[in-house]
Design a protein around this motif. Structure first.
Motif, short mmCIF file in Angstrom:
data_model
loop_
_atom_site.label_atom_id
_atom_site.label_comp_id
_atom_site.label_asym_id
_atom_site.label_seq_id
_atom_site.Cartn_x
_atom_site.Cartn_y
_atom_site.Cartn_z
N PHE B 29 0.85 -1.19 0.00
CA PHE B 29 0.00 0.00 0.00
C PHE B 29 0.89 1.24 0.00
CE2 PHE B 29 -2.44 -3.39 1.92
CZ PHE B 29 -3.68 -3.27 1.29
N THR B 30 0.59 2.18 -0.89
CA THR B 30 1.39 3.41 -0.91
C THR B 30 0.86 4.38 0.13
OG1 THR B 30 0.02 4.62 -2.51
CG2 THR B 30 1.78 3.22 -3.41
N ALA B 31 1.75 5.15 0.72
CA ALA B 31 1.36 6.27 1.59
C ALA B 31 2.55 7.19 1.71
CB ALA B 31 0.93 5.78 2.96
N ARG B 32 2.29 8.51 1.59
CA ARG B 32 3.33 9.50 1.79
C ARG B 32 2.90 10.45 2.90
NH1 ARG B 32 6.25 11.62 -2.90
NH2 ARG B 32 5.97 13.57 -1.78
N ASP B 33 3.44 11.64 2.92
CA ASP B 33 3.23 12.59 4.01
C ASP B 33 1.76 12.78 4.42
OD1 ASP B 33 6.16 14.41 3.56
OD2 ASP B 33 5.38 13.10 1.99
N CYS B 34 0.93 13.23 3.46
CA CYS B 34 -0.46 13.57 3.79
C CYS B 34 -1.25 12.35 4.23
CB CYS B 34 -1.16 14.22 2.58
SG CYS B 34 -0.73 15.94 2.38
N ALA B 35 -1.06 11.23 3.52
CA ALA B 35 -1.80 10.00 3.85
C ALA B 35 -1.40 9.52 5.25
CB ALA B 35 -1.53 8.92 2.82
N HIS B 36 -0.13 9.62 5.60
CA HIS B 36 0.31 9.21 6.93
C HIS B 36 -0.37 10.04 8.01
CE1 HIS B 36 3.45 6.59 5.33
NE2 HIS B 36 3.54 6.11 6.55
N LYS B 37 -0.45 11.34 7.75
CA LYS B 37 -1.07 12.23 8.73
C LYS B 37 -2.51 11.77 8.99
CE LYS B 37 -1.44 17.16 9.62
NZ LYS B 37 -2.45 18.02 9.01
N ARG B 38 -3.21 11.44 7.90
CA ARG B 38 -4.61 11.05 8.04
C ARG B 38 -4.75 9.68 8.70
NH1 ARG B 38 -8.15 13.19 2.98
NH2 ARG B 38 -7.09 15.19 2.71
N ILE B 39 -3.86 8.74 8.34
CA ILE B 39 -3.94 7.39 8.94
C ILE B 39 -3.72 7.47 10.45
CG2 ILE B 39 -2.74 5.16 9.07
CD1 ILE B 39 -2.27 5.43 5.99
N VAL B 40 -2.74 8.28 10.84
CA VAL B 40 -2.45 8.40 12.28
C VAL B 40 -3.62 9.09 12.99
CG1 VAL B 40 -0.94 9.56 13.95
CG2 VAL B 40 0.04 8.20 12.10
N GLU B 41 -4.26 10.05 12.33
CA GLU B 41 -5.45 10.69 12.94
C GLU B 41 -6.55 9.66 13.16
OE1 GLU B 41 -4.74 15.17 11.07
OE2 GLU B 41 -6.36 13.92 10.24
N LEU B 42 -6.74 8.76 12.17
CA LEU B 42 -7.76 7.71 12.30
C LEU B 42 -7.41 6.77 13.45
CD1 LEU B 42 -8.41 6.78 8.54
CD2 LEU B 42 -9.97 7.98 10.07
N LEU B 43 -6.12 6.39 13.55
CA LEU B 43 -5.67 5.51 14.63
C LEU B 43 -5.92 6.16 15.99
CD1 LEU B 43 -2.25 4.08 13.32
CD2 LEU B 43 -4.28 2.73 13.86
N ASP B 44 -5.59 7.47 16.07
CA ASP B 44 -5.77 8.19 17.33
C ASP B 44 -7.23 8.26 17.75
OD1 ASP B 44 -3.08 8.59 17.61
OD2 ASP B 44 -3.07 10.64 16.80
N LYS B 45 -8.11 8.35 16.76
CA LYS B 45 -9.54 8.43 17.07
C LYS B 45 -10.15 7.04 17.24
CE LYS B 45 -10.39 12.40 14.14
NZ LYS B 45 -10.94 12.61 12.81
#
Lengths: 279, 173
Positions: B29-45
């Motif tokens: 699965f690809t992920a760069r800067d912006c996608a990482h920010k969003r994935i971590v936000e989802l994990l945090d929530k």
């Protein structure tokens, strides 16, 4: 006075951008081949072989050599006897960039610095114009990747630092960059001028052929010494620890203020992509 | 060159040593800067992620658009260091390997060791070679991020080097 329709500039930008995205310069390929033969570290040799194979695939399939097809940097040396007609110059350049990045299936990598919203067409280009003598327009197109751009630095040295200070600044920049800018790198150095022109000179230095020497002997000596010391760092291709960390160092100079010695170090990855034409 | 299929098993990871050249096939699965920010936000929530992290491989990459009848355009690795602040959290959440380029900080190395995970270095600047070895590409999250969206890729014979192995040895040191 010679009249030149900016449509011709737009077309030239379009053609150069399409070609630059999918092709390494001849001097880059030569330098990479030399590096691959010289390299004694196996992981670095593996990286260099992969890069050379990649370049063949890119040319054969007309695919971008690197997915980072860059911020479009355009240098224009405009003869003062040229009268430009047609749409404004910046519009013409940006139109050429827009069309090339669409037709070439290049990545659109330009965004707002704060919202990070992508402009969607890789514009605006970074356009540098210089007014020179004559009735020609010299156009240079360079797609600039940001893995390497991010590792660039600017130093405002004191005059007392002298030549040794310049060399230390260049070597320090490459050392701090380490594996991140996709070594073996090409190092563009601006020496002198002001804060802004020094940075421009470092970019301009990267449009020179890899392996070319500055016509001033004292500057050429700085280039050679920097290259020697950078390769002694042992960072190697991709940072895998090896013999070749840089393919070349090019320095451009301009007179500066009696109180200062600006040095700008612009890093270019091993994918050197530059196109030039005279109109 | 050793050939491995993704997702990796724990046994696969245990055999890898920093500096090994490996050929990877399978799903990433690809992920760069912006996608990482969003994935971590989802994990945090505590919200559901767009793909299952357990055992998965993330490729730090943002491809060029595909030409007609092709899966994807050029698609080489981007600089891993920019993902350093996110990587430990993802590794602690089940990610087993990452592919990128360039060194990563000690915090990431520690997270790789404690999770028995591996960091592969692909060759930066070889986007055409990697892109031509991707057979399938579909967007699984954040399409508005364009090249920075999360894509599920099916890859064949990706040449990489083991950059940091599960014991914390690194090719960059």
């Amino acid at each position: 006075m010679r009249t030149l329709d900016t449509k011709k500039i737009e077309e030239a930008v379009y053609r150069l951008a399409l070609k630059a995205g999918t092709t390494l310069t001849d001097d880059c390929v030569f330098a990479l081949g030399k590096a691959e033969r010289k390299e004694s570290s196996l992981p670095c040799k593996f990286a260099l072989e992969t890069v050379l194979k990649n370049r063949e695939i890119a040319e054969e399939k007309l695919m971008p050599v690197c997915q980072d097809t860059g911020l479009a940097v355009v240098l224009l040396e405009i003869g003062q006897d040229v009268f430009l007609t047609g749409k404004p110059l910046d519009e013409a350049v940006n139109e050429g960039v827009k069309r090339a990045y669409k037709d070439g299936y290049f990545r659109k990598s330009v965004c707002d610095p704060l919202t990070r919203d992508n402009t969607g067409d890789n514009t605006p280009a970074v356009i540098h114009t210089e007014i020179v003598s004559g009735d020609e327009v010299k156009l240079t197109f360079m797609p600039k990747g940001f893995g390497s751009e991010n590792m660039s630095r600017l130093y405002m040295l004191t005059p007392a630092k002298g030549v040794e200070g310049i060399i230390n600044a260049v070597v320090e920049t490459v050392k701090l960059a380490g594996s991140r800018p996709c070594p073996p790198v090409y190092v563009g150095v601006g020496i002198g001028g002001s804060f802004d022109t020094c940075a421009f000179l470092s970019k301009k230095a990267l449009t020179r052929e890899v392996g070319s020497a500055n016509p001033r002997a004292d500057i050429a000596a700085i280039e050679a010494e920097c290259l020697k010391r950078i390769n002694a760092l042992g960072i190697g291709a991709q940072g895998f620890k090896g013999d070749v960390t840089a393919l070349g160092v090019s320095c451009e100079v301009a007179p500066t203020h009696i109180a200062g010695l600006p040095v700008a170090v612009n890093i270019q990855c091993h994918c050197i992509r530059v196109g030039k034409v005279v109109l | 060159m050793k050939k491995l299929t993704l997702p990796l098993s724990g046994a696969d990871v245990a055999l890898l040593k920093a500096g090994d050249a490996v050929s990877l096939s399978g799903v990433v699965f690809t992920a760069r800067d912006c996608a990482h920010k969003r994935i971590v936000e989802l994990l945090d929530k505590g919200e559901k992620l767009p793909f299952d992290l357990l055992g998965a491989t993330i490729y730090y990459a943002g491809p060029c658009p595909a030409k007609p009848n092709e899966a994807v355009g050029s698609c080489g690795p981007t600089t891993s260091a920019r993902m350093e602040s996110f990587a430990p959290k993802l590794l602690d959440s089940g990610l087993r390997s990452v592919i990128g380029k360039g060194e990563m900080c000690d915090e990431v190395k520690k997270a790789l060791v404690r999770n028995k995970a591996v960091y592969f270095a692909a060759v930066g600047g070889a986007g055409a070679l990697y892109g031509s070895r991707i057979n399938k590409c579909e967007c699984v999250a954040f399409p508005e991020l364009l090249s920075e969206a999360v894509y599920r890729l099916e890859i064949t014979d990706f040449p990489v080097i083991v950059a940091t192995d599960a014991n914390g040895n690194s090719v960059f040191e």
